[in-house]
Design a protein around this motif. Structure first.
Motif, short mmCIF file in Angstrom:
data_model
loop_
_atom_site.label_atom_id
_atom_site.label_comp_id
_atom_site.label_asym_id
_atom_site.label_seq_id
_atom_site.Cartn_x
_atom_site.Cartn_y
_atom_site.Cartn_z
N LEU A 40 1.09 -1.24 -0.01
CA LEU A 40 -0.22 -0.17 0.01
C LEU A 40 0.73 1.28 0.11
N PRO A 41 1.98 1.42 0.94
CA PRO A 41 2.78 2.61 0.65
C PRO A 41 3.45 2.62 -0.63
N LEU A 42 3.78 1.49 -1.19
CA LEU A 42 4.45 1.59 -2.61
C LEU A 42 3.50 2.00 -3.57
N ILE A 43 2.10 1.95 -3.42
CA ILE A 43 1.36 2.24 -4.43
C ILE A 43 0.91 3.79 -4.14
N ALA A 44 0.98 4.20 -2.93
CA ALA A 44 0.88 5.60 -2.43
C ALA A 44 2.09 6.44 -3.26
N VAL A 45 3.29 5.92 -2.86
CA VAL A 45 4.35 6.56 -3.52
C VAL A 45 4.35 6.73 -4.90
N VAL A 46 4.01 5.69 -5.81
CA VAL A 46 4.00 5.42 -6.84
C VAL A 46 3.22 6.47 -7.59
N CYS A 47 1.75 6.59 -6.90
CA CYS A 47 0.69 7.57 -7.12
C CYS A 47 1.25 9.12 -6.86
N ALA A 48 1.99 9.25 -6.18
CA ALA A 48 2.59 10.61 -5.74
C ALA A 48 3.42 10.99 -6.92
N VAL A 49 4.38 10.15 -6.96
CA VAL A 49 5.42 10.19 -8.24
C VAL A 49 4.69 10.70 -9.43
N VAL A 50 3.62 9.78 -9.73
CA VAL A 50 3.03 10.03 -10.95
C VAL A 50 2.35 11.62 -10.86
N LEU A 51 1.74 11.79 -9.79
CA LEU A 51 1.07 13.16 -9.78
C LEU A 51 2.29 14.30 -9.93
N VAL A 52 3.44 14.09 -9.23
CA VAL A 52 4.51 14.94 -9.30
C VAL A 52 4.81 15.29 -10.65
#
Length: 343
Positions: A40-52
């Protein structure tokens, strides 16, 4: 109630999922296996990176669009400045330069020359162009270029007005001068036409002058300085023609008078003779007689001598005259106490 029917109905019902079953599925799935905690944290980080990344990409796209827009706006402003500057410089180096050569005494209103001089002293802005590398700098350059374009437009209008004022004032002065010169020449022509009556060798010159005066009177109140000055030139030529004819008649009359005087003098000389006396000799010459008589004598004693010569048939010697008053007495004359000789 039939028990078999109840059993069939019970088997036909779908199983109902509960919240607990959903939680269990999220933790381990229906098969009972659990997922890693880091997923779940990885998914969140990936999503954040994608957003950035998406944000950066979007910002860069936005920034690039703004820069392109600023460059386009600045280029348009630069074109406007160049266009206005070209119009101003064409006027400055053309009509304005010609008008600047006009002197104050050549115009009707000298203030127009002063106003043009002030306009010519105006300093044009220095063109910088679109040299900025970012949108902010380009936007600032666009504003400045717009101000420069406004300066050229305003001064082009004011300079054009000043040039037009000088040209119109010069034209007014030229027209005024042409009318003044023609009026003066017409006065001279009218006086000459009256004074030359009967004094010209060729009266056609006076007719030409009269016609030139009439034509000029029809143009002297016009607004075309070229035509007015042309009429003045025609009158001036006609005046010169009459003056030349007057001089020709004067010269002819003088020559005729001189010829008449010479003829009269010759006729008088042929008709009259001349005589002269010198000392003790008397000489007489007839203008129409070929020959001469010469008498010579002396006052001493009582005798004299003389001679006569001639080319006529009666040539010979004549008695010698006595200059003491005893002419013709020969040797028979005797002196008396009164001082005279007597026969």
């Amino acid at each position: 109630m039939n028990p078999e029917n109840e059993i069939d109905k019970t088997e036909a019902l779908e199983p109902v999922e509960t919240a607990a079953a959903n939680v269990a599925e999220a933790r381990g799935g229906v098969d009972g296996r659990k997922r890693p905690k880091w997923l779940l944290p990885l998914i969140a980080v990936v999503c954040a990176v994608v957003l950035v990344v998406a944000g950066v990409v979007g910002w860069n796209m936005y920034r690039g669009a703004k820069l392109a827009e600023a460059k386009e706006a600045c280029a348009t402003a630069a074109d406007g400045v160049r266009s206005q500057a070209n119009e101003y410089n064409a006027l400055l180096n053309g009509d304005a330069a010609d008008a600047a050569a006009v002197k104050a005494e050549q115009v009707k209103d000298s203030k127009t020359v002063e106003s043009l001089g002030k306009e010519l002293k105006a300093s044009a802005p220095e063109y910088e162009g679109c040299v900025a590398e970012d949108a902010k700098g380009l936007d600032a350059a666009t504003v400045k270029l717009g101000e420069q374009a406004g300066w050229y437009e305003t001064h082009e209008k004011s300079l054009s007005k000043a040039v037009r004022a000088v040209i119109e004032s010069k034209a007014a002065k030229t027209l005024e001068t042409a009318k003044t010169n023609l009026t003066a020449k017409l006065g001279e022509a009218s006086r000459l036409l009256a004074d030359s009556d009967g004094k010209v060798a060729d009266n056609a010159t006076r007719d030409a002058l009269s016609n030139a005066i009439d034509a000029a009177n029809g143009l002297k109140d016009g607004n075309d300085p070229a035509k007015i000055d042309g009429a003045r030139k025609t009158v001036e030529d006609a005046i010169n023609g009459v003056n030349a004819s007057v001089q020709a008649k004067t010269d002819a009359d003088a020559q005729a008078a001189a010829a008449a005087a010479q003829a009269q003098a010759q006729a008088q000389s042929a008709y009259n003779g001349g005589s002269s006396y010198s000392g003790g000799a008397y000489r007489r010459t007839e203008g129409s007689t070929s020959g001469s008589n010469t008498y010579r004598g002396t006052t001493s004693g009582g005798t004299g001598s003389g001679s006569t010569s001639g080319s006529g048939p009666a040539g010979g010697s004549a008695p010698k005259p006595n200059l003491n008053g005893a002419y013709g007495c020969g040797n028979s004359c005797t002196g008396k106490d009164d001082g005279y000789y007597h026969h």
